[in-house]
Design a protein around this motif. Structure first.
Motif, PDB file in Angstrom:
ATOM      1  N   LEU A  62       0.444  -1.477   0.016  1.00 20.23           N
ATOM      2  CA  LEU A  62       0.033  -0.006  -0.538  1.00 20.23           C
ATOM      3  C   LEU A  62       0.897   1.001   0.110  1.00 20.23           C
ATOM      4  O   LEU A  62       0.814   2.353  -0.828  1.00 20.23           O
ATOM      5  N   LEU A  63       2.125   1.548   0.737  1.00 21.97           N
ATOM      6  CA  LEU A  63       2.773   2.601   0.850  1.00 21.97           C
ATOM      7  C   LEU A  63       3.702   2.544  -0.187  1.00 21.97           C
ATOM      8  O   LEU A  63       3.506   3.778  -0.502  1.00 21.97           O
ATOM      9  N   TYR A  64       4.063   1.092  -1.006  1.00 21.37           N
ATOM     10  CA  TYR A  64       4.607   1.555  -2.220  1.00 21.37           C
ATOM     11  C   TYR A  64       3.803   2.311  -3.421  1.00 21.37           C
ATOM     12  O   TYR A  64       4.342   2.747  -3.886  1.00 21.37           O
ATOM     13  N   ARG A  65       2.748   1.788  -4.169  1.00 19.03           N
ATOM     14  CA  ARG A  65       1.936   1.841  -4.820  1.00 19.03           C
ATOM     15  C   ARG A  65       1.336   3.379  -4.708  1.00 19.03           C
ATOM     16  O   ARG A  65       0.927   3.826  -5.570  1.00 19.03           O
ATOM     17  N   THR A  66       1.190   3.400  -3.346  1.00 17.13           N
ATOM     18  CA  THR A  66       0.834   5.344  -3.138  1.00 17.13           C
ATOM     19  C   THR A  66       1.877   6.084  -3.242  1.00 17.13           C
ATOM     20  O   THR A  66       1.359   7.432  -3.872  1.00 17.13           O
ATOM     21  N   THR A  67       3.435   5.852  -2.960  1.00 18.23           N
ATOM     22  CA  THR A  67       4.105   6.599  -3.288  1.00 18.23           C
ATOM     23  C   THR A  67       4.460   6.832  -4.641  1.00 18.23           C
ATOM     24  O   THR A  67       4.464   7.842  -5.128  1.00 18.23           O
ATOM     25  N   MET A  68       4.602   5.790  -5.051  1.00 15.52           N
ATOM     26  CA  MET A  68       4.299   5.370  -6.856  1.00 15.52           C
ATOM     27  C   MET A  68       3.393   6.537  -7.651  1.00 15.52           C
ATOM     28  O   MET A  68       3.773   7.268  -8.432  1.00 15.52           O
ATOM     29  N   ALA A  69       2.161   6.607  -7.053  1.00 14.71           N
ATOM     30  CA  ALA A  69       1.055   7.039  -7.635  1.00 14.71           C
ATOM     31  C   ALA A  69       1.027   8.838  -6.907  1.00 14.71           C
ATOM     32  O   ALA A  69       1.071   9.433  -8.520  1.00 14.71           O
ATOM     33  N   LEU A  70       1.199   9.266  -6.119  1.00 15.28           N
ATOM     34  CA  LEU A  70       1.719   9.910  -5.886  1.00 15.28           C
ATOM     35  C   LEU A  70       3.086  11.231  -6.380  1.00 15.28           C
ATOM     36  O   LEU A  70       2.991  12.289  -7.798  1.00 15.28           O
ATOM     37  N   THR A  71       4.162   9.990  -6.934  1.00 18.02           N
ATOM     38  CA  THR A  71       5.391  10.476  -7.955  1.00 18.02           C
ATOM     39  C   THR A  71       4.885  10.748  -8.997  1.00 18.02           C
ATOM     40  O   THR A  71       5.461  11.855  -9.681  1.00 18.02           O
ATOM     41  N   ILE A  72       3.889   9.855  -9.960  1.00 17.40           N
ATOM     42  CA  ILE A  72       4.113  10.009 -11.444  1.00 17.40           C
ATOM     43  C   ILE A  72       3.158  10.912 -11.632  1.00 17.40           C
ATOM     44  O   ILE A  72       2.563  12.407 -12.571  1.00 17.40           O
ATOM     45  N   GLY A  73       1.810  11.237 -10.441  1.00 17.35           N
ATOM     46  CA  GLY A  73       0.828  12.130 -10.701  1.00 17.35           C
ATOM     47  C   GLY A  73       1.575  13.224 -10.093  1.00 17.35           C
ATOM     48  O   GLY A  73       1.384  14.724 -11.084  1.00 17.35           O
ATOM     49  N   GLY A  74       2.584  13.936  -9.180  1.00 21.00           N
ATOM     50  CA  GLY A  74       2.957  15.154  -9.139  1.00 21.00           C
ATOM     51  C   GLY A  74       4.474  15.078 -10.816  1.00 21.00           C
ATOM     52  O   GLY A  74       4.155  16.936 -10.847  1.00 21.00           O
ATOM     53  N   THR A  75       4.513  13.901 -11.803  1.00 24.48           N
ATOM     54  CA  THR A  75       5.735  14.774 -12.616  1.00 24.48           C
ATOM     55  C   THR A  75       4.450  14.736 -13.905  1.00 24.48           C
ATOM     56  O   THR A  75       4.571  15.907 -14.411  1.00 24.48           O
ATOM     57  N   ILE A  76       3.109  14.583 -14.046  1.00 22.00           N
ATOM     58  CA  ILE A  76       2.461  14.700 -14.735  1.00 22.00           C
ATOM     59  C   ILE A  76       2.173  15.751 -14.989  1.00 22.00           C
ATOM     60  O   ILE A  76       1.575  16.893 -15.510  1.00 22.00           O
ATOM     61  N   TYR A  77       1.538  16.243 -13.612  1.00 24.69           N
ATOM     62  CA  TYR A  77       1.481  17.760 -12.903  1.00 24.69           C
ATOM     63  C   TYR A  77       2.696  18.892 -12.737  1.00 24.69           C
ATOM     64  O   TYR A  77       2.337  19.937 -14.402  1.00 24.69           O
ATOM     65  N   CYS A  78       3.254  18.403 -12.735  1.00 27.84           N
ATOM     66  CA  CYS A  78       4.533  19.462 -13.083  1.00 27.84           C
ATOM     67  C   CYS A  78       4.799  19.588 -14.754  1.00 27.84           C
ATOM     68  O   CYS A  78       5.080  20.875 -15.361  1.00 27.84           O
TER      69      CYS A  78
END
Length: 91
Positions: A62-78
């Motif tokens: 759960l922590l790994y997938r949450t971290t990956m989702a936030l990373t990918i989401g933040g990259t797309i947002y930037c």
């Protein structure tokens, strides 16, 4: 006469350097609990093909997938923000 030290030169004995229990405490302290290190070593050294950051099961996944989702989401947002900022302004 020379300089005199401000701090005393006699240091008290270290209390953590002794094997005697502190005065007033029972010999077996109840707050220490059980040593979990050997059990965790067995879990992390098990050869099951999982990377070490996923060995503890569902919470780690759960922590790994949450971290990956936030990373990918933040990259797309930037990237979207940079694209929008680079567009010429209409007048």
């Amino acid at each position: 006469q020379g300089l005199k030290p401000l701090a005393p030169t006699d240091y008290p004995h270290l209390i953590f350097g002794t094997s005697k229990p502190a005065p007033g405490l029972p010999a077996a302290d109840p707050f220490l609990g059980k040593n979990k290190v050997p059990d965790l070593q067995k879990v992390f050294q098990r050869s099951d093909g999982l990377p070490v950051h996923l060995k503890l099961g569902y919470p780690d996944k759960l922590l790994y997938r949450t971290t990956m989702a936030l990373t990918i989401g933040g990259t797309i947002y930037c990237l979207v923000a940079l694209f929008i900022a680079s567009q010429p302004k209409k007048q």
